[in-house]
Design a protein around this motif. Structure first.
Motif, PDB file in Angstrom:
ATOM      1  N   LEU A 101       0.821  -1.219   0.014  1.00 31.86           N
ATOM      2  CA  LEU A 101      -0.014  -0.075   0.061  1.00 31.86           C
ATOM      3  C   LEU A 101       0.888   1.198   0.238  1.00 31.86           C
ATOM      4  O   LEU A 101       0.508   2.297  -0.431  1.00 31.86           O
ATOM      5  CB  LEU A 101      -0.950  -0.082   1.232  1.00 31.86           C
ATOM      6  N   ALA A 102       2.357   1.128   0.323  1.00 27.23           N
ATOM      7  CA  ALA A 102       3.013   2.146   0.261  1.00 27.23           C
ATOM      8  C   ALA A 102       3.494   2.521  -1.012  1.00 27.23           C
ATOM      9  O   ALA A 102       4.093   3.723  -1.238  1.00 27.23           O
ATOM     10  CB  ALA A 102       4.187   2.083   1.156  1.00 27.23           C
ATOM     11  N   LEU A 103       3.484   1.974  -2.039  1.00 25.90           N
ATOM     12  CA  LEU A 103       3.997   1.901  -3.274  1.00 25.90           C
ATOM     13  C   LEU A 103       2.949   2.767  -4.108  1.00 25.90           C
ATOM     14  O   LEU A 103       1.804   2.830  -4.010  1.00 25.90           O
ATOM     15  CB  LEU A 103       3.898   0.643  -4.250  1.00 25.90           C
ATOM     16  N   GLY A 104       3.414   3.676  -5.270  1.00 22.48           N
ATOM     17  CA  GLY A 104       2.695   4.313  -5.872  1.00 22.48           C
ATOM     18  C   GLY A 104       2.027   3.345  -6.956  1.00 22.48           C
ATOM     19  O   GLY A 104       2.544   2.631  -7.384  1.00 22.48           O
ATOM     20  N   GLU A 105       0.951   3.905  -7.470  1.00 26.17           N
ATOM     21  CA  GLU A 105       0.297   3.260  -8.428  1.00 26.17           C
ATOM     22  C   GLU A 105       0.879   3.025  -9.761  1.00 26.17           C
ATOM     23  O   GLU A 105       0.686   2.224 -10.648  1.00 26.17           O
ATOM     24  CB  GLU A 105      -1.431   3.715  -8.626  1.00 26.17           C
ATOM     25  N   SER A 106       1.851   4.103 -10.047  1.00 19.41           N
ATOM     26  CA  SER A 106       2.596   4.096 -11.312  1.00 19.41           C
ATOM     27  C   SER A 106       3.706   3.114 -11.168  1.00 19.41           C
ATOM     28  O   SER A 106       4.428   2.823 -12.083  1.00 19.41           O
ATOM     29  CB  SER A 106       3.165   5.579 -11.606  1.00 19.41           C
ATOM     30  N   THR A 107       4.104   2.342 -10.069  1.00 16.39           N
ATOM     31  CA  THR A 107       4.913   1.292  -9.981  1.00 16.39           C
ATOM     32  C   THR A 107       4.393   0.107 -10.826  1.00 16.39           C
ATOM     33  O   THR A 107       3.432   0.032 -10.574  1.00 16.39           O
ATOM     34  CB  THR A 107       5.151   0.973  -8.499  1.00 16.39           C
ATOM     35  N   PRO A 108       5.273  -0.628 -11.866  1.00 11.87           N
ATOM     36  CA  PRO A 108       4.832  -1.621 -12.415  1.00 11.87           C
ATOM     37  C   PRO A 108       4.837  -2.793 -11.338  1.00 11.87           C
ATOM     38  O   PRO A 108       5.468  -3.199 -10.480  1.00 11.87           O
ATOM     39  CB  PRO A 108       6.157  -1.998 -13.024  1.00 11.87           C
TER      40      PRO A 108
END
Length: 163
Positions: A101-108
């Motif tokens: 959940l800490a990752l950005g949605e643009s991360t593959p």
């Protein structure tokens, strides 16, 4: 009439040779030798049993060697992650959920899953499956599963997962 059968196999850098000799006195000798590529002795031993008991002794040896291999991790499938089949704890689930959940949605998603898998010594497939079990959308880093999506894939959200 005595006769000898011999079979060799290589595992990693060691070659193992098993010789079976049937003797005229009704005995069978199993002789195992193993050497690494640099010539170091990896295995060395002999076993002499009555021919009539050879099949039963073979079953016992198979069981014992299979168990010994499993204790040392040798029975693990080739390429399996070291923590495959290890139980998931609530702490591991919480840490995985927080990281996802800490990752950005643009991360593959694929790259993120591979990274999380490597850090946990698990397979990417197990991480992907676990993400949906803990209420995360495995296709979009940083996103929780919606209640509708969770229901659709058969992973209804509990209050804990929805939090």
């Amino acid at each position: 009439m005595a006769f000898t059968l011999e079979h060799s196999a290589t595992h990693r850098s060691a070659t193992y040779t098993l010789s079976l000799t049937a003797h005229d006195d009704g005995q069978v000798t199993l002789d195992l030798r193993g050497r690494s590529a640099d010539g170091a002795v990896e295995a060395d031993g002999a076993l002499r049993v009555p021919q009539a008991a050879a099949a039963e002794v073979a079953r016992l040896l198979t069981r014992a060697l299979t168990a010994a291999g499993a204790l040392g991790g040798a029975a693990r499938r080739r390429g399996a992650a070291p923590n495959s089949h290890a139980p998931w704890t609530s702490e591991l689930d919480s840490a995985l959920r927080a990281q996802w959940l800490a990752l950005g949605e643009s991360t593959p998603a694929g790259a993120a899953i591979r990274e999380l898998a490597a850090a946990r010594q698990r397979s990417p497939g197990s991480i992907r499956a676990r993400l949906s079990r803990i209420g995360c959308d495995p296709d979009v880093p940083g996103r929780s599963l919606s209640a509708e999506t969770a229901e659709l894939i058969g992973k209804p959200l509990t209050a804990e997962k929805a939090a």
